[in-house]
Design an enzyme around this catalytic site. Structure first.
Site, PDB file in Angstrom:
ATOM      1  N   ILE A 139      41.367  45.979  10.532  1.00 10.88           N
ATOM      2  CA  ILE A 139      41.771  45.119  11.664  1.00 10.88           C
ATOM      3  C   ILE A 139      40.630  44.963  12.666  1.00 10.88           C
ATOM      4  O   ILE A 139      40.670  44.096  13.519  1.00 10.88           O
ATOM      5  CB  ILE A 139      43.038  45.650  12.377  1.00 10.88           C
ATOM      6  CG1 ILE A 139      42.786  47.011  13.033  1.00 10.88           C
ATOM      7  CG2 ILE A 139      44.227  45.690  11.436  1.00 10.88           C
ATOM      8  CD1 ILE A 139      43.857  47.393  14.066  1.00 10.88           C
ATOM      9  N   ASP A 140      39.597  45.818  12.575  1.00 13.71           N
ATOM     10  CA  ASP A 140      38.540  45.829  13.602  1.00 13.71           C
ATOM     11  C   ASP A 140      37.572  44.646  13.542  1.00 13.71           C
ATOM     12  O   ASP A 140      36.871  44.375  14.518  1.00 13.71           O
ATOM     13  CB  ASP A 140      37.713  47.123  13.501  1.00 13.71           C
ATOM     14  CG  ASP A 140      38.511  48.361  13.822  1.00 13.71           C
ATOM     15  OD1 ASP A 140      39.680  48.227  14.235  1.00 13.71           O
ATOM     16  OD2 ASP A 140      37.979  49.481  13.663  1.00 13.71           O
ATOM     17  N   ARG A 158      41.838  58.885   4.302  1.00  9.58           N
ATOM     18  CA  ARG A 158      40.426  59.083   4.658  1.00  9.58           C
ATOM     19  C   ARG A 158      40.053  60.414   3.999  1.00  9.58           C
ATOM     20  O   ARG A 158      40.335  61.470   4.543  1.00  9.58           O
ATOM     21  CB  ARG A 158      40.253  59.166   6.172  1.00  9.58           C
ATOM     22  CG  ARG A 158      40.726  57.922   6.942  1.00  9.58           C
ATOM     23  CD  ARG A 158      40.323  58.016   8.394  1.00  9.58           C
ATOM     24  NE  ARG A 158      41.066  57.082   9.244  1.00  9.58           N
ATOM     25  CZ  ARG A 158      40.733  55.805   9.451  1.00  9.58           C
ATOM     26  NH1 ARG A 158      39.668  55.303   8.872  1.00  9.58           N
ATOM     27  NH2 ARG A 158      41.452  55.043  10.252  1.00  9.58           N
ATOM     28  N   GLN A 176      49.624  47.959  16.027  1.00  8.13           N
ATOM     29  CA  GLN A 176      48.670  46.877  15.744  1.00  8.13           C
ATOM     30  C   GLN A 176      48.326  46.775  14.257  1.00  8.13           C
ATOM     31  O   GLN A 176      47.860  45.757  13.783  1.00  8.13           O
ATOM     32  CB  GLN A 176      47.348  47.112  16.489  1.00  8.13           C
ATOM     33  CG  GLN A 176      47.480  47.062  17.988  1.00  8.13           C
ATOM     34  CD  GLN A 176      46.273  47.685  18.686  1.00  8.13           C
ATOM     35  OE1 GLN A 176      45.303  47.010  18.941  1.00  8.13           O
ATOM     36  NE2 GLN A 176      46.344  48.963  18.988  1.00  8.13           N
ATOM     37  N   GLY A 212      37.312  49.452   5.340  1.00  6.96           N
ATOM     38  CA  GLY A 212      36.412  49.145   6.446  1.00  6.96           C
ATOM     39  C   GLY A 212      35.060  49.805   6.282  1.00  6.96           C
ATOM     40  O   GLY A 212      34.649  50.181   5.168  1.00  6.96           O
ATOM     41  N   GLY A 238      39.857  49.329  17.836  1.00  8.25           N
ATOM     42  CA  GLY A 238      38.486  48.835  17.674  1.00  8.25           C
ATOM     43  C   GLY A 238      37.576  49.842  18.335  1.00  8.25           C
ATOM     44  O   GLY A 238      37.101  49.627  19.449  1.00  8.25           O
ATOM     45  N   ARG A 239      37.390  50.964  17.640  1.00 11.60           N
ATOM     46  CA  ARG A 239      36.614  52.086  18.182  1.00 11.60           C
ATOM     47  C   ARG A 239      35.254  51.667  18.715  1.00 11.60           C
ATOM     48  O   ARG A 239      34.876  51.974  19.821  1.00 11.60           O
ATOM     49  CB  ARG A 239      36.414  53.115  17.078  1.00 11.60           C
ATOM     50  CG  ARG A 239      37.091  54.414  17.345  1.00 11.60           C
ATOM     51  CD  ARG A 239      36.833  55.352  16.209  1.00 11.60           C
ATOM     52  NE  ARG A 239      36.812  54.653  14.919  1.00 11.60           N
ATOM     53  CZ  ARG A 239      37.374  55.100  13.823  1.00 11.60           C
ATOM     54  NH1 ARG A 239      38.002  56.243  13.835  1.00 11.60           N
ATOM     55  NH2 ARG A 239      37.301  54.429  12.696  1.00 11.60           N
ATOM     56  N   VAL A 273      43.322  40.454  -6.818  1.00 14.65           N
ATOM     57  CA  VAL A 273      42.393  41.133  -7.736  1.00 14.65           C
ATOM     58  C   VAL A 273      43.094  41.375  -9.073  1.00 14.65           C
ATOM     59  O   VAL A 273      42.557  41.066 -10.152  1.00 14.65           O
ATOM     60  CB  VAL A 273      41.914  42.485  -7.135  1.00 14.65           C
ATOM     61  CG1 VAL A 273      41.220  43.346  -8.177  1.00 14.65           C
ATOM     62  CG2 VAL A 273      40.982  42.243  -5.936  1.00 14.65           C
ATOM     63  N   GLU A 316      43.000  38.522  32.407  1.00 16.12           N
ATOM     64  CA  GLU A 316      41.966  38.390  33.443  1.00 16.12           C
ATOM     65  C   GLU A 316      40.615  38.898  32.946  1.00 16.12           C
ATOM     66  O   GLU A 316      39.575  38.438  33.421  1.00 16.12           O
ATOM     67  CB  GLU A 316      42.374  39.162  34.709  1.00 16.12           C
ATOM     68  CG  GLU A 316      43.279  38.377  35.655  1.00 16.12           C
ATOM     69  CD  GLU A 316      44.548  37.884  35.004  1.00 16.12           C
ATOM     70  OE1 GLU A 316      45.210  38.666  34.317  1.00 16.12           O
ATOM     71  OE2 GLU A 316      44.873  36.689  35.186  1.00 16.12           O
TER      72      GLU A 316
HETATM   73  O1  F6P Z   1      39.436  51.506  11.456  1.00 13.84           O
HETATM   74  C1  F6P Z   1      40.651  50.960  11.796  1.00 13.84           C
HETATM   75  C2  F6P Z   1      41.289  51.712  12.941  1.00 13.84           C
HETATM   76  O2  F6P Z   1      42.555  51.138  13.138  1.00 13.84           O
HETATM   77  C3  F6P Z   1      40.478  51.773  14.229  1.00 13.84           C
HETATM   78  O3  F6P Z   1      40.625  50.631  15.021  1.00 13.84           O
HETATM   79  C4  F6P Z   1      41.049  52.994  14.876  1.00 13.84           C
HETATM   80  O4  F6P Z   1      40.117  53.561  15.765  1.00 13.84           O
HETATM   81  C5  F6P Z   1      41.303  53.910  13.718  1.00 13.84           C
HETATM   82  O5  F6P Z   1      41.495  53.082  12.599  1.00 13.84           O
HETATM   83  C6  F6P Z   1      42.480  54.829  13.885  1.00 13.84           C
HETATM   84  O6  F6P Z   1      42.557  55.653  12.767  1.00 13.84           O
HETATM   85  P1  F6P Z   1      43.772  56.614  12.398  1.00 13.84           P
HETATM   86  O7  F6P Z   1      44.917  55.762  11.944  1.00 13.84           O
HETATM   87  O8  F6P Z   1      43.251  57.461  11.303  1.00 13.84           O
HETATM   88  O9  F6P Z   1      44.120  57.347  13.642  1.00 13.84           O
END
Ligand code: F6P
Length: 329
Positions: free
Chosen positions: A131-132, A76, A261, A106, A175-176, A27, A192
């Site tokens: 990453i989700d 956040r 991750q 995201g 991946g909530r 960018v 599996e």
């Molecule tokens: O939205 C990305 C993510 O990595 C989700 O997969 C996970 O539930 C969440 O962020 C975890 O957030 P934090 O780092 O604020 O605990």
């Protein structure tokens, strides 16, 4: 180009993801190539409220494409969720001469962008950074491929010890609300089964998952579980407890991969994706686009209205579920 866009602000928001730096770099360099000034906003929307602004030049992003995390830092911001917070953010933007925003993040971050754009009529271009992989309208999000590779590397290691001890492992991945990481890492690691929010798992299936490893004369079994809660506990613990009670002959263990991750060097795929998307974000602004997310579909850059990207549920390809089922029999 909308005539008044002389300066853009760029921020990363929400959970970091590998490749965000490659996107910031693309960018910044594309904007400078087009004589647009760039202000780096630190700590996401919170930095917009706290005026954490840095003047970015091409050299500000040198030596960053290979780095994980985000050089702009992220947050956040609870304050930005309030009308008062957004008003301050807007006043600060105007004062700093920022005419348009590039937001890398995201679902939550782009939802915030949509609200902000609506209230203050600001041109915003979103880049899918999570990453989700759960944003609608794009085949991939920045960071998903890197996280998938990290998970697979970890699962391969766990398989060694699972085999040695004849154990069943429930491995919880991020991946909530979306099972892309669990489903695809299960396929890639020869697991599996995968337990994902998009499809229900019942008792009989659980027994079947365990038997699958046995049928292949592998005395171990690996089940990837999306992190969604089940009956108030993490899914992996829930299933492991059930195995302990209902199939005491199996030795079950839980591994939670957690935040590892999200870290690490971005994969080549993510660096290229982020570079293409970052370039496309500035091109889109020059074309007069606003309030869209840059996506990728069949290897072509596409524009997705932010309202669609965040509101629509991105379905998991059913073929992936069948492939895993057949190959793990
Ligand atoms: O939205 C990305 C993510 O990595 C989700 O997969 C996970 O539930 C969440 O962020 C975890 O957030 P934090 O780092 O604020 O605990």
């Amino acid at each position: 180009m909308e005539k008044h866009i002389k300066t853009i602000g760029i921020l990363t928001s929400g959970g970091d993801s590998p490749g965000m730096n490659a996107a910031i770099r693309a960018v910044t360099r594309t904007a400078r190539f087009n004589n647009i000034n760039v202000i780096g906003i630190q700590r996401g929307y919170q930095g917009l409220i706290d005026k954490e602004f840095l003047k970015f030049t091409s050299s500000s992003v040198s030596n960053t494409i290979q780095r994980g995390g985000t050089i702009l830092k992220t947050a956040r911001s609870k304050e930005f969720m309030t009308p008062k917070g957004r008003k301050i953010a807007h006043e600060n933007m105007v004062e700093a001469g920022i005419d348009a925003l590039i937001v890398i993040g995201g679902n939550g971050s782009l939802t915030g962008a949509q609200q902000f754009a609506k209230e203050f009529d600001i041109p915003i271009i979103g880049l899918p950074g999570t990453i989700d992989n759960d944003l609608y309208g794009t085949d991939a999000t920045i960071g998903y491929d890197s996280a998938l590779n990290t998970i697979v590397e970890c699962v391969d290691k766990i398989r060694d010890t699972a085999n040695s001890h004849d154990r069943i492992f429930f491995i919880e991945v991020m991946g909530r609300d979306a099972g892309f990481l669990a489903q695809n890492s299960a396929i890639a690691s020869g697991a599996e089964a995968a337990i994902i929010p998009e499809s229900a798992t019942d008792v009989d299936q659980l027994a079947d998952f365990i038997e699958r490893g046995k049928r292949k004369s592998k005395n171990s079994a690996i089940v990837l579980v999306s992190e969604a809660q089940k009956d108030g506990v993490g899914g992996a613990f829930y299933y492991a407890e059930r195995v302990k009670k209902e199939y005491p002959q199996f030795d079950a263990r839980v591994t939670i991969l957690g935040h590892l991750q999200r870290g690490g060097t971005p994969s080549a795929y993510d660096r290229i994706l982020a570079s293409r998307m970052g370039y496309a974000a500035i091109e889109a602004l020059l074309e007069g686009q606003r309030n869209i997310m840059i996506g990728i579909k069949n290897d072509e850059i596409v524009y997705v209205p932010i309202s669609r990207a965040v509101k629509m549920n991105k379905p998991i390809n059913q073929e992936l579920i069948t492939v895993l089922n057949v190959l793990s029999m």
